[in-house]
Design an enzyme around this catalytic site. Sequence first.
Site, PDB file in Angstrom:
ATOM      1  N   MET A 149     -22.906 -34.950  13.017  1.00  0.00           N
ATOM      2  CA  MET A 149     -22.527 -33.742  13.635  1.00  0.00           C
ATOM      3  C   MET A 149     -21.547 -34.139  14.682  1.00  0.00           C
ATOM      4  O   MET A 149     -20.361 -33.387  14.800  1.00  0.00           O
ATOM      5  CB  MET A 149     -23.649 -33.099  14.229  1.00  0.00           C
ATOM      6  CG  MET A 149     -24.714 -32.604  13.216  1.00  0.00           C
ATOM      7  SD  MET A 149     -26.206 -31.816  13.986  1.00  0.00           S
ATOM      8  CE  MET A 149     -27.265 -32.156  12.584  1.00  0.00           C
ATOM      9  N   GLU A 191     -25.193 -40.712  11.032  1.00  0.00           N
ATOM     10  CA  GLU A 191     -26.343 -40.252  10.350  1.00  0.00           C
ATOM     11  C   GLU A 191     -26.770 -39.102  11.084  1.00  0.00           C
ATOM     12  O   GLU A 191     -26.955 -38.867  12.390  1.00  0.00           O
ATOM     13  CB  GLU A 191     -27.634 -41.460  10.344  1.00  0.00           C
ATOM     14  CG  GLU A 191     -27.171 -42.492   9.292  1.00  0.00           C
ATOM     15  CD  GLU A 191     -28.551 -43.118   9.268  1.00  0.00           C
ATOM     16  OE1 GLU A 191     -28.500 -43.978   8.065  1.00  0.00           O
ATOM     17  OE2 GLU A 191     -29.146 -43.539  10.266  1.00  0.00           O
ATOM     18  N   CYS A 192     -26.880 -37.820  10.359  1.00  0.00           N
ATOM     19  CA  CYS A 192     -27.582 -36.559  10.896  1.00  0.00           C
ATOM     20  C   CYS A 192     -26.691 -36.175  12.217  1.00  0.00           C
ATOM     21  O   CYS A 192     -25.696 -35.615  12.341  1.00  0.00           O
ATOM     22  CB  CYS A 192     -29.158 -36.951  10.955  1.00  0.00           C
ATOM     23  SG  CYS A 192     -29.847 -35.284  11.220  1.00  0.00           S
ATOM     24  N   GLY A 193     -27.450 -36.442  13.570  1.00  0.00           N
ATOM     25  CA  GLY A 193     -26.904 -36.071  14.636  1.00  0.00           C
ATOM     26  C   GLY A 193     -25.484 -36.721  14.932  1.00  0.00           C
ATOM     27  O   GLY A 193     -24.712 -36.319  15.309  1.00  0.00           O
ATOM     28  N   THR A 240     -23.547 -38.787   6.853  1.00  0.00           N
ATOM     29  CA  THR A 240     -24.586 -38.123   5.959  1.00  0.00           C
ATOM     30  C   THR A 240     -25.649 -37.412   6.952  1.00  0.00           C
ATOM     31  O   THR A 240     -25.649 -37.893   7.973  1.00  0.00           O
ATOM     32  CB  THR A 240     -25.458 -39.313   5.332  1.00  0.00           C
ATOM     33  OG1 THR A 240     -26.030 -40.081   6.192  1.00  0.00           O
ATOM     34  CG2 THR A 240     -24.590 -40.399   4.502  1.00  0.00           C
TER      35      THR A 240
END
Length: 436
Positions: free
Chosen positions: A332, A327-329, A427
């Site tokens: 990445m 999720e998010c970080g 995501t």
Amino acid sequence: MPAGLVISAPASGVGKTTLTLALARAWRSRGLKVQCFKSGPDYIDPAFHAAATSRASVNVDSWAMDRATIAHLVSRGSDADVVLAEGSMGLFDGVAARGVSGTGATADIAEMLGWPVVLVIDPSGQAQTAAAIAAGLRDYRAGVRLAGVVLNRVASPRHEDLVRRALNEVGIAVFGALPRHAEISLPKRHLGLVQAEEQAEIGKLIDEAARFVAEHVDLDAVLRSAADWSVRSATDGLNVTPPGQRIALARDAAFSFVYPHMLEAWRAAGAEISTFSPLADEAPDADADVCWLPGGYPELHAGKIAANARFRGGLRSFAETRPVHGECGGYMVLGAALTDADGVRHEMTGLLGLETSFAKRRMHLGYRLATLSGPMPGHQAGARLRGHEFHYSTILAQPDAPLAVVHDAAGAVIAETGSRRGHATGTFFHLIAEDR
């Protein structure tokens, strides 16, 4: 029977968190059981609440959650003496389009639960106008009841007297007035407050806030203004499916943005959670059947993550046979590379092709409604997931198959679709709930 209050304000940055923490600690020091909640999608404040009360705090969100879910979550306050719900942004600030049970505004929670609102007012640069603002908030929406106000950052006794007189004229109680006090300011960074777990002196800071507020605020009057609250039946529980039976969860200063209610729901459904630290170069538990990388601040630790060969190799090996979700970080870090704020490119795990940059900063903020194009851990294709996105990275490349069709709260399609490749999915939004 517990008594409930909502702590809100006309805007962000006025002092809601500081007052919430101070009241919670001050009442706890008097021997009361205090339960906190956070209205809205902020995932940092609940950890501060827990530090102040020694009780876990969770988010309640009218855009993403239905009334049954909110009732279930707040039922944990049934054994408390007083319950405090800290608001987000301004009292009536939400999105334009209604979600599951509201717009995400703090006022939705206040009306839904019947809890009066204590407003934190910062009258800096004004005097009697502060009373006009408070009166406007009091009268804006039927069903939302104002208990009174606490003034913050008052410049002088004369300033306080002007504001108090004006509030008295419009019939609004003033519980206290706080002069400027820099020592109790909570450290901030680009996504909000520095996390509670990163502050070694957080206990002392909350104690000082409690002492300061107790000196200037009538704690008994605030407590008397709270509404007795009968806990409704909360047998429905949460509509959350664990991503697996044995979950390896990344957990450290770079991976900490996960909603407490999600972890509790996973455990309540029988899942086992084992944590590991990518920053300590740890790999996910080999006995787990799914790995979950939450968001956090990977951009502050990108060099270390890139250098931690045991973590990267262990995650790649895990993903050869089992699902990994970020999720998010965390998303990445599953990608090919992350460029930090100084423009330095760091190789990530390469499970997905995503490349992001913090050298080209762009804020992404808001609720997200995603319809899955393919499965992700715990959810099948076609599932409708509600979440929230907040980051400052720019997408340089997102070449993999999209995970979902993602809309913002106004219904517009957005480019942050998430990705899927093999057993890896990711995501940009943080999952809050699945539509029932």
